[in-house]
Design a protein around this motif. Structure first.
Motif, PDB file in Angstrom:
ATOM      1  N   SER A 125       0.833  -1.205   0.000  1.00 45.25           N
ATOM      2  CA  SER A 125       0.000   0.000   0.000  1.00 45.25           C
ATOM      3  C   SER A 125       0.869   1.257   0.000  1.00 45.25           C
ATOM      4  CB  SER A 125      -0.898   0.002   1.244  1.00 45.25           C
ATOM      5  OG  SER A 125      -0.189   0.535   2.356  1.00 45.25           O
ATOM      6  N   ASN A 129       1.358   3.160   2.267  1.00 47.01           N
ATOM      7  CA  ASN A 129       2.001   3.310   3.575  1.00 47.01           C
ATOM      8  C   ASN A 129       3.303   2.533   3.695  1.00 47.01           C
ATOM      9  OD1 ASN A 129      -0.159   4.885   4.756  1.00 47.01           O
ATOM     10  ND2 ASN A 129      -1.370   3.009   4.797  1.00 47.01           N
ATOM     11  N   ASN A 130       3.681   1.832   2.656  1.00 47.91           N
ATOM     12  CA  ASN A 130       4.842   0.953   2.736  1.00 47.91           C
ATOM     13  C   ASN A 130       6.155   1.733   2.872  1.00 47.91           C
ATOM     14  OD1 ASN A 130       5.683  -1.857   2.622  1.00 47.91           O
ATOM     15  ND2 ASN A 130       6.750  -1.308   0.735  1.00 47.91           N
ATOM     16  N   SER A 158       7.238   3.723   5.020  1.00 49.77           N
ATOM     17  CA  SER A 158       6.946   5.152   5.217  1.00 49.77           C
ATOM     18  C   SER A 158       8.120   5.905   5.832  1.00 49.77           C
ATOM     19  CB  SER A 158       5.706   5.311   6.098  1.00 49.77           C
ATOM     20  OG  SER A 158       5.872   4.646   7.338  1.00 49.77           O
ATOM     21  N   SER A 169      -3.588   2.297  -4.164  1.00 45.45           N
ATOM     22  CA  SER A 169      -4.389   2.242  -2.945  1.00 45.45           C
ATOM     23  C   SER A 169      -5.321   1.037  -2.964  1.00 45.45           C
ATOM     24  CB  SER A 169      -5.219   3.521  -2.784  1.00 45.45           C
ATOM     25  OG  SER A 169      -6.251   3.546  -3.756  1.00 45.45           O
ATOM     26  N   GLU A 206      -5.436  -4.685   3.964  1.00 45.75           N
ATOM     27  CA  GLU A 206      -4.105  -4.137   4.244  1.00 45.75           C
ATOM     28  C   GLU A 206      -3.710  -4.458   5.677  1.00 45.75           C
ATOM     29  OE1 GLU A 206      -1.756   0.184   4.568  1.00 45.75           O
ATOM     30  OE2 GLU A 206      -3.818   0.102   3.823  1.00 45.75           O
ATOM     31  N   MET A 245      -0.236  -4.037   8.609  1.00 45.04           N
ATOM     32  CA  MET A 245       1.029  -3.376   8.905  1.00 45.04           C
ATOM     33  C   MET A 245       1.945  -4.385   9.583  1.00 45.04           C
ATOM     34  SD  MET A 245       0.192  -0.413   7.730  1.00 45.04           S
ATOM     35  CE  MET A 245       1.432   0.764   8.267  1.00 45.04           C
ATOM     36  N   THR A 295       8.599  -0.099   8.516  1.00 42.34           N
ATOM     37  CA  THR A 295       7.242  -0.636   8.446  1.00 42.34           C
ATOM     38  C   THR A 295       6.877  -1.059   7.032  1.00 42.34           C
ATOM     39  OG1 THR A 295       6.602   0.869  10.228  1.00 42.34           O
ATOM     40  CG2 THR A 295       4.822  -0.190   8.994  1.00 42.34           C
ATOM     41  N   SER A 305       3.727  -2.563   4.659  1.00 40.55           N
ATOM     42  CA  SER A 305       2.255  -2.534   4.680  1.00 40.55           C
ATOM     43  C   SER A 305       1.701  -3.333   3.490  1.00 40.55           C
ATOM     44  CB  SER A 305       1.730  -1.100   4.644  1.00 40.55           C
ATOM     45  OG  SER A 305       2.119  -0.464   3.453  1.00 40.55           O
TER      46      SER A 305
END
Length: 257
Positions: free
Chosen positions: A151, A153-154, A156, A170, A189, A191, A245, A247
């Motif tokens: 995603s 957010n990967n 980040s 997304s 998704e 985390m 992180t 995601s």
């Protein structure tokens, strides 16, 4: 965000092959979760033909072999990983293709696949929507698409400090693309944080798993020093070093009849 350079990606992953299996702990966790979802949704364990895209050193291939029985295996990777795959499937009928999966003739010409599976690969594609369309044509009626990607957010932490990252799709966009030809069983998704002793270990991890093929960030001594300082300031975790992180997005979809 950058558009993936396929030649650089191939070079980085080829260079990382000897260290990949040891270092790609998160990718292995993602592969296992994908198999867990496979079993949870009671996907077929007996089939005629399966296509795995981006098989790499065979982490997911090995899990699949323990989970299913397929008469014909098609395996693809951008890098030549046949020496890693051959021992895993020596008793199986398989064909390996070293090519860019986005331009694979298999996806354009086949129409009888039971399942297409891929883990941590399609985030590198230039046209993921077209890839989904090709998959729909290559699958049998009520065939399955089993994927993991990442995603926006990967990684980040890296994006925040360097401004370098992929243009990730997304989860909402995946839904729009998939629902045209598929019944979506899973679109989720998650985390997955991991921890390293230092920011330098984070960069080393990315290099040893080939992920440093994302962009052309120019490191200088000053930039590296500032990166380490900022990383510790922003992402230090008490008694665990610093965080990075992942995601992943997990997808299981059934082609509409």
């Amino acid at each position: 965000m950058v558009k993936p350079d396929k030649q650089k990606i191939k070079h980085c992953f080829t260079t990382a092959l000897p260290s990949y299996t040891k270092q790609a702990v998160i990718q292995q966790e993602i592969q296992q979760r994908l198999i867990n979802y496979w079993q949870y949704y009671n996907l077929p364990d007996q089939m005629e033909c399966i296509l795995e895209i981006g098989c790499g050193t065979g982490g997911l291939t090995q899990l699949l072999q323990q989970t299913i029985c397929a008469k014909q295996w098609y395996l693809n990777d951008l890098c030549d990983t046949r020496t890693y795959i051959a021992p895993l499937l020596e008793q199986q009928n398989y064909i390996f293709s070293c090519e860019d999966a986005e331009h694979s003739l298999w996806l354009k010409q086949l129409s009888f696949l039971d399942i297409i599976v891929s883990a941590s690969v399609i985030q590198w594609f230039h046209e993921p929507e077209r890839f989904i369309q090709h998959c729909a044509k290559a699958l049998k009626q009520e065939g399955y698409l089993v994927l993991s990607t990442f995603s926006p957010n990967n990684l980040s932490e890296i994006v925040q400090l360097t401004g370098v990252g992929l243009d990730y799709v997304s989860i909402e966009q995946w839904q729009k693309w998939l629902e045209q030809d598929f019944e979506i069983l899973l679109l989720k998704e998650q985390m997955i944080p991991c921890y390293f002793s230092s920011p330098i270990d984070v960069l080393r991890h990315l290099q040893q798993t080939g992920v440093n093929g994302i962009g052309n960030y120019h490191w200088t001594k000053g930039r590296l020093s500032q990166f380490q300082q900022d990383y510790r300031t922003l992402f230090k975790i008490e008694n665990q070093g610093v965080s990075l992180t992942y995601s992943p997005i997990f997808i299981i979809a059934k082609k509409k009849g």
